[in-house]
Design a protein around this motif. Sequence first.
Motif, PDB file in Angstrom:
ATOM      1  N   LEU A  35       0.835  -1.207   0.000  1.00  0.00           N
ATOM      2  CA  LEU A  35       0.000   0.000   0.000  1.00  0.00           C
ATOM      3  C   LEU A  35       0.867   1.253   0.000  1.00  0.00           C
ATOM      4  CD1 LEU A  35      -2.807  -1.106   2.472  1.00  0.00           C
ATOM      5  CD2 LEU A  35      -3.166  -0.328   0.125  1.00  0.00           C
ATOM      6  N   THR A  36       1.958   1.222   0.725  1.00  0.00           N
ATOM      7  CA  THR A  36       2.882   2.364   0.730  1.00  0.00           C
ATOM      8  C   THR A  36       3.493   2.571  -0.653  1.00  0.00           C
ATOM      9  OG1 THR A  36       3.398   1.978   3.073  1.00  0.00           O
ATOM     10  CG2 THR A  36       4.967   3.301   1.800  1.00  0.00           C
ATOM     11  N   PHE A  37       3.892   1.469  -1.293  1.00  0.00           N
ATOM     12  CA  PHE A  37       4.486   1.547  -2.634  1.00  0.00           C
ATOM     13  C   PHE A  37       3.505   2.142  -3.637  1.00  0.00           C
ATOM     14  CE2 PHE A  37       5.479  -0.229  -6.820  1.00  0.00           C
ATOM     15  CZ  PHE A  37       6.829   0.091  -6.933  1.00  0.00           C
ATOM     16  N   HIS A  38       2.209   1.810  -3.469  1.00  0.00           N
ATOM     17  CA  HIS A  38       1.178   2.285  -4.411  1.00  0.00           C
ATOM     18  C   HIS A  38       0.331   3.393  -3.771  1.00  0.00           C
ATOM     19  CE1 HIS A  38       1.896  -0.933  -7.344  1.00  0.00           C
ATOM     20  NE2 HIS A  38       1.921  -1.794  -6.336  1.00  0.00           N
ATOM     21  N   ALA A  39       0.960   4.234  -2.986  1.00  0.00           N
ATOM     22  CA  ALA A  39       0.214   5.268  -2.259  1.00  0.00           C
ATOM     23  C   ALA A  39      -0.543   6.215  -3.180  1.00  0.00           C
ATOM     24  CB  ALA A  39       1.174   6.065  -1.370  1.00  0.00           C
ATOM     25  N   HIS A  40      -0.103   6.316  -4.436  1.00  0.00           N
ATOM     26  CA  HIS A  40      -0.746   7.225  -5.391  1.00  0.00           C
ATOM     27  C   HIS A  40      -2.091   6.691  -5.886  1.00  0.00           C
ATOM     28  CE1 HIS A  40       1.295   4.178  -7.780  1.00  0.00           C
ATOM     29  NE2 HIS A  40       0.470   4.456  -8.766  1.00  0.00           N
ATOM     30  N   VAL A  41      -2.362   5.404  -5.672  1.00  0.00           N
ATOM     31  CA  VAL A  41      -3.598   4.796  -6.168  1.00  0.00           C
ATOM     32  C   VAL A  41      -4.765   5.238  -5.287  1.00  0.00           C
ATOM     33  CG1 VAL A  41      -4.827   2.620  -6.572  1.00  0.00           C
ATOM     34  CG2 VAL A  41      -2.389   2.813  -7.147  1.00  0.00           C
ATOM     35  N   GLY A  42      -5.817   5.736  -5.927  1.00  0.00           N
ATOM     36  CA  GLY A  42      -6.993   6.192  -5.194  1.00  0.00           C
ATOM     37  C   GLY A  42      -7.989   5.071  -4.970  1.00  0.00           C
ATOM     38  N   ASN A  43      -9.272   5.415  -5.031  1.00  0.00           N
ATOM     39  CA  ASN A  43     -10.306   4.405  -4.778  1.00  0.00           C
ATOM     40  C   ASN A  43     -11.158   4.110  -6.009  1.00  0.00           C
ATOM     41  OD1 ASN A  43     -11.775   6.743  -4.920  1.00  0.00           O
ATOM     42  ND2 ASN A  43     -12.726   6.567  -2.909  1.00  0.00           N
ATOM     43  N   ASP A  44     -10.647   4.435  -7.192  1.00  0.00           N
ATOM     44  CA  ASP A  44     -11.354   4.055  -8.414  1.00  0.00           C
ATOM     45  C   ASP A  44     -11.300   2.533  -8.553  1.00  0.00           C
ATOM     46  OD1 ASP A  44     -12.428   4.632 -11.244  1.00  0.00           O
ATOM     47  OD2 ASP A  44     -10.655   3.394 -11.619  1.00  0.00           O
ATOM     48  N   PRO A  45     -12.437   1.855  -8.662  1.00  0.00           N
ATOM     49  CA  PRO A  45     -12.424   0.385  -8.630  1.00  0.00           C
ATOM     50  C   PRO A  45     -11.592  -0.263  -9.735  1.00  0.00           C
ATOM     51  CG  PRO A  45     -14.620   1.231  -9.148  1.00  0.00           C
ATOM     52  CD  PRO A  45     -13.806   2.387  -8.693  1.00  0.00           C
ATOM     53  N   LEU A  46     -11.618   0.302 -10.928  1.00  0.00           N
ATOM     54  CA  LEU A  46     -10.824  -0.286 -11.998  1.00  0.00           C
ATOM     55  C   LEU A  46      -9.335  -0.154 -11.726  1.00  0.00           C
ATOM     56  CD1 LEU A  46     -12.715   0.635 -15.306  1.00  0.00           C
ATOM     57  CD2 LEU A  46     -12.288  -1.655 -14.380  1.00  0.00           C
ATOM     58  N   GLN A  47      -8.921   1.013 -11.251  1.00  0.00           N
ATOM     59  CA  GLN A  47      -7.506   1.211 -10.936  1.00  0.00           C
ATOM     60  C   GLN A  47      -7.072   0.317  -9.777  1.00  0.00           C
ATOM     61  OE1 GLN A  47      -6.305   5.054  -9.388  1.00  0.00           O
ATOM     62  NE2 GLN A  47      -4.248   4.886 -10.276  1.00  0.00           N
TER      63      GLN A  47
END
Length: 341
Positions: A210-222
Amino acid sequence: MSQTDFEVQIQQKIDSKTKPAGSLGMLEHIAFQIARVQQTLSPELIKPHIVVFAGSHGIAREGVSAYPAEVTAQMVLNFLTGGAAINVFARQQGIELVIVDAGVDFVFENDKKLVNAKVGAGTRSFLSAEAMTAEQCAECFDKGAYIVQNIRKTGCNVIGFGEMGIGNTSSAAVIMSKLLGLPIADCVGKGTGLDAMQLENKLSVLQNALTFHAHVGNDPLQVLQTFGGFEIAMMCGAMLEAYRQNMIVLVDGFIASVAFLAAFKMNDKILDNAIFCHQSDEKGQKLLLQKLHANPVLQLNMRLGEGTGCAVAYPLIMSAVAFFNKMASFDSAQVSQKTTS
């Protein structure tokens, strides 16, 4: 929210049965739901199917499971020879079982009992990369929809979803954490049966991811593309298509519920068609069901996956339809109703 005229008719039919009002409990709610989805006072469950999606996970290499990654392929072979729990329960209930290779790291021989929908030979480890590309994620959705379309053509109107994939409780826990904005510790469980030290390692790995992908939001596809498994993304696409086809959607345990959560985030109306078959013993599912305001049919401390919860709950769902259609009313049976003071 006020009821439609048709919903009033459904409730009147339930209340007219020879029983105290509400005395069949959840069976009454299930009957109401199925009649409403099918828009008929004579609902039917036709040609039930359970689809089991299988996929290998790169995250399994990070020590998050008590079983080695090759068990995914071995269990698919077990499904194909009829030896797994889901085979036993599906046969018992007369449910058609469909096994799908969504992306297992194994080359299966041409077996007519296996649906080849392979997107790749397993996902990448999301500890240090996106689990799949955007194109692969889209392919999962397309193939999941196509599989359901073909099943619908058989006349099936009730479909359950299960999965197989060593490491997929890790994938599901992170997806749940992201989509609901919850701490990962609230979503992580023992999966295939981790001890306390292994569970601590699993939590650490997922927190690092989760830290590595901290830029990922809550869009389900992403979120699915970043953390998902091919089988989870394909199941999500299949569930959405089942809703589009106005089928009853039977949801299994934790993994299937997380796939459903992603589908719900894309189209919240899918909840109208969903029956949550059991509350898994996997930690995150109880909280997930609460967030969805969903009441599971069963609570048997199961955490096997494979769609087993769908198969075990199915006789009760059949009972709900049976009482609604066949039980006598107070008038037809000439039974006196409750007296009023």
